[in-house]
Design an enzyme around this catalytic site. Structure first.
Site, PDB file in Angstrom:
ATOM      1  CD  GLN A 232     -36.430  83.911  11.324  1.00 28.88           C
ATOM      2  OE1 GLN A 232     -36.985  83.607  12.383  1.00 28.88           O
ATOM      3  NE2 GLN A 232     -36.255  83.040  10.348  1.00 28.88           N
TER       4      GLN A 232
ATOM      5  CE  LYS B 104     -33.346  77.574  12.109  1.00 27.70           C
ATOM      6  NZ  LYS B 104     -32.760  76.545  12.973  1.00 27.70           N
ATOM      7  CB  THR B 105     -34.226  71.733  11.999  1.00 26.35           C
ATOM      8  OG1 THR B 105     -34.287  72.971  12.712  1.00 26.35           O
ATOM      9  CG2 THR B 105     -33.689  70.647  12.915  1.00 26.35           C
TER      10      THR B 105
ATOM     11  NE  ARG C 286     -41.741  83.441  14.335  1.00 26.88           N
ATOM     12  CZ  ARG C 286     -40.863  82.641  13.736  1.00 26.88           C
ATOM     13  NH1 ARG C 286     -40.639  81.429  14.207  1.00 26.88           N
ATOM     14  NH2 ARG C 286     -40.221  83.035  12.661  1.00 26.88           N
TER      15      ARG C 286
ATOM     16  CG  ASP D 297     -29.400  75.845  13.804  1.00 27.78           C
ATOM     17  OD1 ASP D 297     -29.837  76.490  12.830  1.00 27.78           O
ATOM     18  OD2 ASP D 297     -30.143  75.330  14.650  1.00 27.78           O
ATOM     19  CD  GLU D 298     -31.594  79.886  14.654  1.00 24.12           C
ATOM     20  OE1 GLU D 298     -31.521  80.905  13.943  1.00 24.12           O
ATOM     21  OE2 GLU D 298     -32.668  79.318  14.931  1.00 24.12           O
TER      22      GLU D 298
END
Length: 712
Positions: free
Chosen positions: A251, A34-35, A597, A220-221
């Protein structure tokens, strides 16, 4: 350069970068890049000259994320300085510095930290003759900040909110708090967004200026936004509607911090015609890890839906390990870590993710005995936590009244009206008599050196120490610790504390009392604590990471251990009790975050027994285990626990155990006949965890700790 920029992207990523016109929601699963999409999208806009740098607004949640985004954009385009790129709070502060006068402030306003905010609230309560015991300042602070997160000024509070808040005095305290902030030209962090909303609502020409300026908005987020942040973004997108929100509804795990998952779920309703692009190709985890995580999260109803996949073949199945208790859990993980280490895997590539902070103690002590270096990320080591240091200080004074450092630490914890002048008086007396602070306080108390409420408070404390010291040789260690924490008021202090951390601190205190049961006497325990705190092991850079699941978001490791997957612990009972199905779904999202993770190895553990409230309890495996697709998991033999692989398969065994969960007879129940050494025989009237309301035959109604009674 533009062709090279896009050629390295997969099809979904490329769509997200090129869809620059109109509202776009990018559902970016864990490990899907995503970044990279965000920064490439900004570079794409700049290189194609769709906008100048100053016409782009890029919003993140942390300064670190903002710096990383700026560096990546600079590497791709050579520019970033002119862009509006930063956190919600920093960007709102930038707007307010220009327009503060319109709200009655000057541009050089101060931003108060939490300590200053709390001090101001305490002053307001004092001036309004509101007792801090009946209305704790931290509770008032939390309620006010929650209102600000919802975009509510004092004038916007509804009658329904009024009735619920701070015994009906919430709006009054909130108004006074805002007035005093304004009088000293100051704001708190919640004000930075709230005041911009007020500014935009009252001065549409200001809103028009910024809405037209920002031709492209990137967030973002997005799943972590609260109501105020959501409103701010919607207002800024009014003119161009070129807003691109990147996030993952699966998330969203910060509701306790004000995050509202509904913001991302209703994006298409808020922005009709919005395009939704799903990033599902995961570049982090193995096939079985993604399959298990996707199968788990599919049980949530409140989600937009996506399924992660990986082009990589093979991979290790998710391993499920049943253990007898948390001691075996720590031992197994320690041995697995050593096995991975022998296979040349760095310790820094391994992590243990726990649901509750108290779980770290067993691992810390096991690793110390095995010589495995570790670090606690996002928190302190168990015996370094403030509540544990306070509780241990009480025990140190019980064991040794000459321990001046411990006595001084807890003399006014909880608050007993002991200020600096009283402490100086005690110190002076101790020097004059060449004795300890404890002896000096006792002397001043007996000689009339303390007056009124101060004398009463110190007198009760000194009587407590005398009583606890007498019980050293007759009362079990765990029961004595419970008695000290209860009778000193220390436990009650945290029960009355309404901050988000209070529940975790109480869990840590329960874990401390549990730890005491492992030692023969208080001297052995205190010696152990001293040795543990001395061995910091910070010299090695290669350490196992130990943290809560909440702290793990955004991180990744080659090997991840997920211990404590049992009903009541994970999903956590408090989350389910307080929020019902909504809380359960957030717990499932937290499990999904923990699982994703891991890159190569994921090991989930659940114990058959766990000590809760100083009583051993049979644990029911987490319902999440039964929701993992069987083709992606492998159940390891449980040794003393389970059937060694024969008979029922693991899914059937979990279902069998869970079907009988409600049939176990509780240790204490209403109507149980009990005996107490001081109060005699009685009958239990109510059970609240480790607290029992008992009607004694002769002593009447009493609330006592379960550890102090036995079945008659």
């Amino acid at each position: 350069m533009e062709d090279g920029l896009l050629s390295s992207l997969n099809e979904a990523q490329r769509q997200a970068v090129e869809a620059v016109e109109g509202p776009v929601l990018v559902l970016a699963g864990a490990g899907t890049g995503k970044t990279r999409v965000l920064t490439t999208r900004i570079a794409h806009i700049l290189l194609n000259r769709y906008a100048f740098p100053g016409e782009i607004l890029a919003v993140t949640f942390t300064n670190r994320a903002a710096r990383e985004m700026a560096e990546r954009v600079r590497a791709l385009t050579g520019v970033s300085q002119a862009m509006w790129m930063g956190t919600f709070h920093s960007l709102c502060a930038r707007i307010l510095r220009r327009h503060a006068e319109r709200l009655g402030f000057t541009g050089n306003f101060s931003i108060l930290d939490d300590d200053d905010q709390l001090r101001l609230i305490k002053a307001i309560l004092r001036d309004k003759n509101i007792d801090e015991k009946s209305l704790p300042p931290k509770l008032a602070h939390a309620v006010i900040q929650n209102w600000k997160d919802q975009g509510l000024t004092p004038e916007k509070l509804t009658a329904a909110v009024d009735r619920q808040a701070l015994s009906g005095r919430g709006p009054e305290i909130y108004r006074e708090y805002q007035a005093r902030l304004k009088s000293v030209n100051a704001m708190d962090f919640g004000d930075l967004i709230l005041h911009v909303l007020t500014l935009f609502a009252a001065h549409d020409e200001v809103l028009k200026e910024y809405s037209q300026r920002f031709r492209y908005i990137l967030v973002d987020e997005y799943q972590d936004t609260n109501v105020a942040q959501y409103l701010w973004l919607r207002l800024l997108a009014l003119a161009h509607k070129n807003i691109c929100c990147v996030g993952d509804d699966d998330q969203s795990i910060y509701s306790w911090r004000g995050a509202e998952v509904g913001n991302i779920l209703r994006f298409e309703k808020d922005f009709p015609g919005a395009r939704v692009i799903r990033l599902e190709c995961n570049y982090r985890s193995g096939k079985h890890i993604l399959g298990a995580a996707s199968g788990l999260i599919a049980h949530n109803k409140g989600r937009l839906g996506k399924t992660l996949w990986t082009p990589a073949e093979g991979g290790v199945k998710v391993r499920i390990k049943p253990v007898w208790d948390d001691a075996e859990e720590a031992r197994f993980i320690g041995e697995e870590i050593e096995s991975f280490q022998r296979a040349k895997m760095p310790l820094s590539e391994m992590a243990i993710l726990v649901r509750a902070g108290f779980q770290t103690r067993a691992f810390e002590e096991r690793f110390l005995s095995m010589g495995i270096p570790y670090r606690v990320i996002g928190g302190l080591r168990f015996y370094e936590r403030a509540e544990i240091r306070d509780a241990v200080a009480y025990l140190r004074v019980v064991a040794s009244p000459q321990d001046d450092l411990a006595f001084e630490r807890i003399l006014n914890v909880p608050k007993r009206g002991i200020g600096q002048a009283t402490m100086q008086q005690i110190h002076a007396c101790a020097r004059q008599r060449d004795g300890s602070l404890y002896e000096a306080a006792a002397h001043l108390l007996s000689s009339g050196g303390f007056k009124g409420k101060l004398a009463e408070a110190i007198g009760q404390l000194m009587e407590g120490f005398a009583r606890w010291r007498q019980a050293l040789d007759t009362v079990p260690m765990t029961a004595l610790a419970e008695q000290v924490l209860e009778e000193s008021g220390y436990k009650r202090m945290w029960q009355q504390d309404k901050s988000p951390e209070a529940a975790g601190r109480l869990e840590n205190l329960r874990e401390l009392t549990r730890a005491l049961g492992e030692f023969e006497n208080i001297a052995d325990f205190l010696e152990h604590v001293g040795l543990v705190t001395e061995r910091q092991q910070e010299g090695s850079a290669d350490m196992v990471s130990l943290m809560t699941l909440h702290a793990a978001k955004g991180l990744e490791f080659t090997t991840v251990f997920l211990p404590g997957w049992e009903e009541g612990l994970f999903p956590h009972q408090r989350a389910v009790d307080e929020s019902g199905m909504k809380g359960l779904e957030e717990e499932r999202r937290l499990a999904y975050v923990g699982m994703t993770r891991a890159r190569e190895n994921l090991i989930i553990l659940h114990a058959a027994n766990r000590r809760m409230y100083n009583q051993w309890q049979a644990s029911v495996p987490s319902r999440f285990l039964a929701e993992l697709p069987s083709e992606h998991v492998e159940r390891l033999n449980g040794g003393a626990y389970g059937n060694g692989g024969g008979g029922l398969n693991w899914r059937q065994e979990i279902a069998s155990i869970m079907s009988g969960a409600g049939k176990q007879e509780p240790l204490w129940s209403v109507g149980t006949r009990v005996f107490h050494q001081k109060f005699g025989y009685g009958i239990v009237q109510e059970v609240q965890g480790d607290h029992l309301d008992i009607r004694f035959d002769k002593a009447g109604d009493k609330k006592v700790m379960a550890g102090f009674v036995q079945k008659a």
